[in-house]
Every structure is written in structure tokens, then in C-alpha cells.
Design a protein around this motif. Structure first.
Motif, PDB file in Angstrom:
ATOM      1  N   ALA A  15       0.825  -1.213   0.000  1.00  0.00           N
ATOM      2  CA  ALA A  15       0.000   0.000   0.000  1.00  0.00           C
ATOM      3  C   ALA A  15       0.859   1.263   0.000  1.00  0.00           C
ATOM      4  O   ALA A  15       0.351   2.367  -0.224  1.00  0.00           O
ATOM      5  N   THR A  35      -8.572   7.933   0.558  1.00  0.00           N
ATOM      6  CA  THR A  35      -7.706   7.284  -0.442  1.00  0.00           C
ATOM      7  C   THR A  35      -6.710   6.346   0.236  1.00  0.00           C
ATOM      8  O   THR A  35      -6.433   5.257  -0.267  1.00  0.00           O
ATOM      9  N   THR A  36      -6.197   6.768   1.381  1.00  0.00           N
ATOM     10  CA  THR A  36      -5.256   5.904   2.111  1.00  0.00           C
ATOM     11  C   THR A  36      -5.962   4.646   2.591  1.00  0.00           C
ATOM     12  O   THR A  36      -5.448   3.535   2.455  1.00  0.00           O
ATOM     13  N   ARG A  39      -6.515   2.327  -0.231  1.00  0.00           N
ATOM     14  CA  ARG A  39      -5.263   1.713  -0.667  1.00  0.00           C
ATOM     15  C   ARG A  39      -4.880   0.559   0.260  1.00  0.00           C
ATOM     16  O   ARG A  39      -4.495  -0.522  -0.181  1.00  0.00           O
TER      17      ARG A  39
END
Lengths: 345, 345
Positions: A15, A35-36, A39
């Protein structure tokens, strides 16, 4: 919640984030950039990394916060009372140890508080209710929490629900021992300055006081029971009434140290010598108890430990994914009489 | 943030949620179920409902929490100290008035704390730093906040950064007045029991003490300055040293009430009569100051107001969308000498 370092490392690498970030996403602690999170979840899925646990914690959307709901009373510096500051200190200790945040939320005592929405909006993962009392709106609100079996705990206040989660102190026994001590010191006419009746612990103290009297064969005299509201001012105000009755009193039991300090100030201003004219036993063993004049004989209540225990129990529930609904919490901690000069020693 | 009831009502109707939910989504307060948030934003877009405001508050992802970061010191019941409990009380008052939550976070004093990440992870919208001191890791951490111009405020501790946000009390002037009072009472040999030197307010007190002496033409004597750590125990410990020097002292200024209470206890146990043998002026005007024996002459510090002011200023910054970066906060509140018997009155 540790799932083995190798796997977590792999997810982090794929990631492109730190291992700490992987942990926080997978444990659902704290808001996180979308978004993190995506991911990390993507990487976890790709590596087939404990997807069920991931999904469940994601669904739970943890805030990483333990809520503490307490009454807002204008002009009362709540945190500056021994009761609240010690309870909060113990809660803070447990919360710090587990890396949680402690979210303080204020409620208006006269209004119904929607505790359940705190969970629904994911502001807290669990909550502790301080300064609660037996008024209808409060009872209804707490009963809803109990019915939903959410992770919550009421501090030191009973409600009659079979699923009530509570951590309390044994105020009946503590009060019994306080009054018994006065009897052992030779008192036969013992008054009682109690706090506000809407708290179940006020009722418990009255029960303990009556039990000690009854056991010693001393008749119970309703006229010797005075009412304050646990503030120093209310103790000082009661001094006039107690002074009026001084002829027929040789001792008094007071529901907390603050009222006792106010009472002693008031009595001294009226010309009383303490403990010569009246033996006093108080309740709480706050810091101040040791440096009043005379120092207070008082019942030590483990508020700090009570706060710590409630928080630890709730955080353990949160750590244990299998414990949904929340198992019942029901604890009563012992008190201890601390003997100083105010009771004639 | 009110945008007119008709519009909000329409958005709520179209999204199938309550108006309160619309407000929370649009103001970004609190975590929220992703599907609900999407539904509300979708409806808002469809109705062309103040999209820019929506987008900006959404991007900001408000938590609805004001953070308070404070040191975790094992075994110290921090909330039970007058300093912390009053500051927290004032902060709580402001936070309650604005419907915010107060998120308490504990840091290990020996480790660098990543304040900036609190904002990045959206745990807090602003934060207040309590119990900070001039050690390197702390200074670096606070400087980062200052450089980012984030909404933060350090309480009562100076750091030399041009963008420092601080609410403090005028401890130099307060100490000057305390020592001047002893001089007015006839003292010429005035000791000073100071607290830990890593706090800038300890330095300020020393400056005020020296200014009062110098103004009265009394030479400054380093041997008459004692060091405690603001705890009662440290005050009691200092009693032995002060007692040793009693021959050449007629008054003492003490950096807070807790140390003064410990010092007086210790001195009395060594056989001192107070204030006859030594006049004492303390600092804080905590609750206890009025019921020690003798009652304490002390400098009243408006901790509650300081906490309230810092929180109000930050919440106002948050309410004002135009105020990014955060405008500087720099406030110094006056203290007031409260005269009681310990200084020989």
C-alpha cells in the motif's frame, strides 16, 4: 489485535504506507484519508489478509475515542471537585495505556441525552456516564443504552434495569463504618448531613447510617438528618441548623468532605470548638481532608480506581471482537475509614 | 453556518434524512456513515445547494472536537490539581456552549508529540496544549504547529516563535505584588520557594520576586531561593531547608498553594508558629487556600477564564471559514492578590 508482523509489513509495503497506518486502518482507529484507507484495504484484499476482521472493523468505523458524558452545571467548576477529577484521572490512565482518546461531552441535566446517537455517529466506541441521577429523562436514556447492549458504563448511580452496566463503591458499608466509629467514640446522638436525594449513593449512605444506629440500639431520629447538595456552600448553610440542635447532638456524619469543610467553617464562626463540641466524620478522603483544622476523619472512596476499572472493562470489550453485545459490567468497590482528629482522636 | 431553512429542508427530504443530519454532513461535524453522506451530498448537488461551502467543509472533514493535549505523569492525579482542573473547566464551558466535544489526549512528556497528525487524521479541529515545558522535543513540536499556522493554543508556556499562539497569566506582575505585600508587611528577608525551572512561568515568578526586592532596595540573595516541583510533597520537603534558614528569614513567597500547604505542614511539625515565625504568601488561590490554618494570602490566577478564552478564540477561528491560516492568539490575563492571615493580617 496483532496479526503477525510479516503480514502487516507486506500490506504496508504494497500500500506504500507505514505499518502503523495499516494497523490504524485495520483496527478502524481514528478518521483516515479515504484514499489511504482504500489503498490499505485494497492491498489487504490482494494479499488475502484476514479479510473478515478487516471488513468488520471497517464496518464498525472506530473513532478511537472513549466518551465520558457529564452534566454541565453553569458556574460549578465540576473538574475542580474531588469526585469528578479523580474519576476522570482514573479513566484517563486507562485510556492513555491503550492509546485511546478521551472524549468529554457535556449534557444539560434537565434534558434527555441521546447516548445512542454517539455510537451511531461514531463519535465514540464506548462511553462512561458521570454525575447521572435518578430523574426520569436520565433513566429512560440509560435504559435505552442497556436495551441496545451497547458498551457503556454508569458511574456510581443505580438504575433498575437488568442489563445495567455499573461501577460503584459500597457507600452503604462505608457509611455504616463511619457511623459505627462515632458510636465507638462514645456518641449517642448522631446527626447526618446528607447530599442530594436524587443520587442513589445518597440513599445508600442513609441506609448505612440507619443500620449502624439500629445495631447499637439507638433510635433513629428524622429531625437529625439535614440535607445539603454536596457543595461547600451547602455545608456552611447547614451549620446554622446544626448549631441550633447542638444541645442534643454529640456527633455528625457528613456525606462528603466539601460539605464537612463548609459545616466546620460555619460552626467555628458560630463559636464551636471542634471536635470538643461535636465529633465529625466525613466522606471521600479528598486531598483537603488532611489539612483542614481539625483534619477530617473520613471514608476513603477509590474514585480513581473506579474510573480506571470502568474504562479498562470497556476497552477490553472493544478489543474483544466476539463480545457483541456487550457483556454485563457490575462492580462494587470497598471503601475504607481513615481516622484523623475531627472524630476526637 | 445556517443556510436558510427551506433549502436545508428540501435537501433533507430528497436525501430521506433529518435536517440535523443534513447540517452535520454539510458542516462536516462528526464521522458519518459513508452512504448517508453520499446521499446528502448528492441531494445537495442536485438542488444546487451552496456547493462550494459544502465542498470546502467536506474537504475539511470536521471532527467536531477540540483537542486538549496534556502530559501523562504516572501516579500524578493531574485532574485533581487546581491548575489543570480549572483550565479544563473553562475549556469545557466554551466547548459546551458551541456544541463541540473535548477530546483529551495524553502525551508522554519525554517523547516528541506529533501534534500535526491530530489535524491530518481529523481527530481534532483545533487543539490546546496544557502542561507544556521548555524541553527540546516540546519546543520543536510546538514550532511545527506555529509554522503550519494551524489552529492551536499553548496554555501558559512561552516558546520563542513569532507565530506562537498563547494564553497566559501575568505571573511576573502577580509575583511582584505578592513580594511587595510581604515588604509592606515589614519583611526584609524574603525567601522564595519556586517550582520547576522548565516552565516559563517559574522564570516569570523569579523575575517578579527580584523586581520587588530591587525596588525596595533589598539585595537579592540566591541562597534564599528554594526549588520544589509544584507538588505538596516537594513543599513539605523544602520545610527542612527553610527551617534551617529561619533565623535569617521573616517571609517567604511560594510558587503555588500546594507547595505552600506542604511547607506550612512541614514547618508546623518542626514547631513553627505561622505567621508569627514566618509570613507566607502563596500563588493560585485554589479552593484549599481559604481553609488552611492559617488561611493563605495568595495570588489569584484566572485559570478558568484562561481556558475559556483560549477555547473561545479557537472555536471562533473554526467558525470563520476565511481565517485560514489561523490568526495569531496572544493573551496575557491579570492576576490579583487575595489577602488572608498567612501574611500576618
Amino acid at each position: 489485535m496483532e496479526r503477525g508482523l510479516t503480514n502487516r509489513k507486506e500490506v504496508a509495503k504494497l500500500a506504500g504506507v507505514s505499518e502503523a497506518t495499516v494497523s490504524r486502518v485495520l483496527n478502524g482507529i481514528g478518521p483516515m484519508k479515504e484514499t489511504t484507507r482504500e489503498r490499505v484495504l485494497q492491498a489487504a484484499r490482494q494479499l488475502n489478509y484476514e479479510l473478515n476482521a478487516v471488513a468488520s472493523s471497517f464496518a464498525r468505523g472506530r473513532s478511537g475515542n472513549l466518551g465520558v458524558v457529564l452534566p454541565h452545571v453553569p458556574k460549578v467548576h465540576l473538574f475542580s471537585t474531588y469526585y469528578f477529577s479523580e474519576l476522570l484521572g482514573g479513566i484517563g490512565e486507562a485510556v492513555h495505556a491503550k492509546g485511546y482518546g478521551l472524549l468529554l461531552l457535556f449534557r444539560d441535566p434537565s434534558e434527555a441525552y441521546d447516548y445512542v446517537s454517539l455510537y451511531r455517529t461514531q463519535r465514540v466506541d464506548a462511553c462512561i456516564i458521570l454525575g447521572s441521577s435518578a430523574i426520569d429523562t436520565e433513566r429512560d436514556a440509560v435504559h435505552r443504552l442497556a436495551e441496545e447492549r451497547l458498551p457503556y458504563c454508569v458511574m456510581d448511580q443505580r438504575f433498575d434495569h437488568p442489563q445495567l452496566n455499573i461501577v460503584a463503591a459500597d457507600h452503604e458499608q462505608g457509611s455504616y463504618e463511619a457511623v459505627k466509629h462515632l458510636i465507638d467514640k462514645g456518641c449517642r446522638h448522631i446527626g447526618f448531613l446528607n447530599g442530594s436525594p436524587q443520587y442513589s449513593n445518597s440513599g445508600d449512605r442513609l441506609t448505612g447510617y440507619r443500620r449502624a444506629l439500629s445495631e447499637a440500639g439507638i433510635p433513629w431520629d428524622e429531625a437529625a438528618v439535614y440535607e445539603g447538595n454536596y457543595s461547600r456552600t451547602s455545608g456552611k448553610k447547614a451549620a446554622a441548623l446544626v448549631y441550633r440542635d447542638l444541645e442534643r447532638l454529640d456527633g455528625i456524619f457528613v456525606g462528603n468532605d466539601r460539605m464537612a469543610i463548609g459545616l466546620m467553617q460555619g460552626l467555628r464562626e458560630l463559636g464551636c470548638r471542634l471536635p470538643e463540641d461535636l465529633k465529625v466524620v466525613a466522606y471521600d478522603n479528598s486531598d483537603a481532608a488532611s489539612f483542614t483544622e481539625p483534619p477530617l476523619t473520613t471514608v476513603k472512596v477509590p474514585f480513581y480506581d473506579m474510573g480506571k476499572l470502568a474504562a479498562e472493562r470497556l476497552l477490553r470489550v472493544l478489543a474483544d471482537k466476539a463480545s457483541d453485545p456487550c457483556p454485563q459490567i457490575k462492580e462494587k468497590l470497598p471503601t475504607e475509614l481513615v481516622i484523623r482528629k475531627s472524630s476526637g482522636n
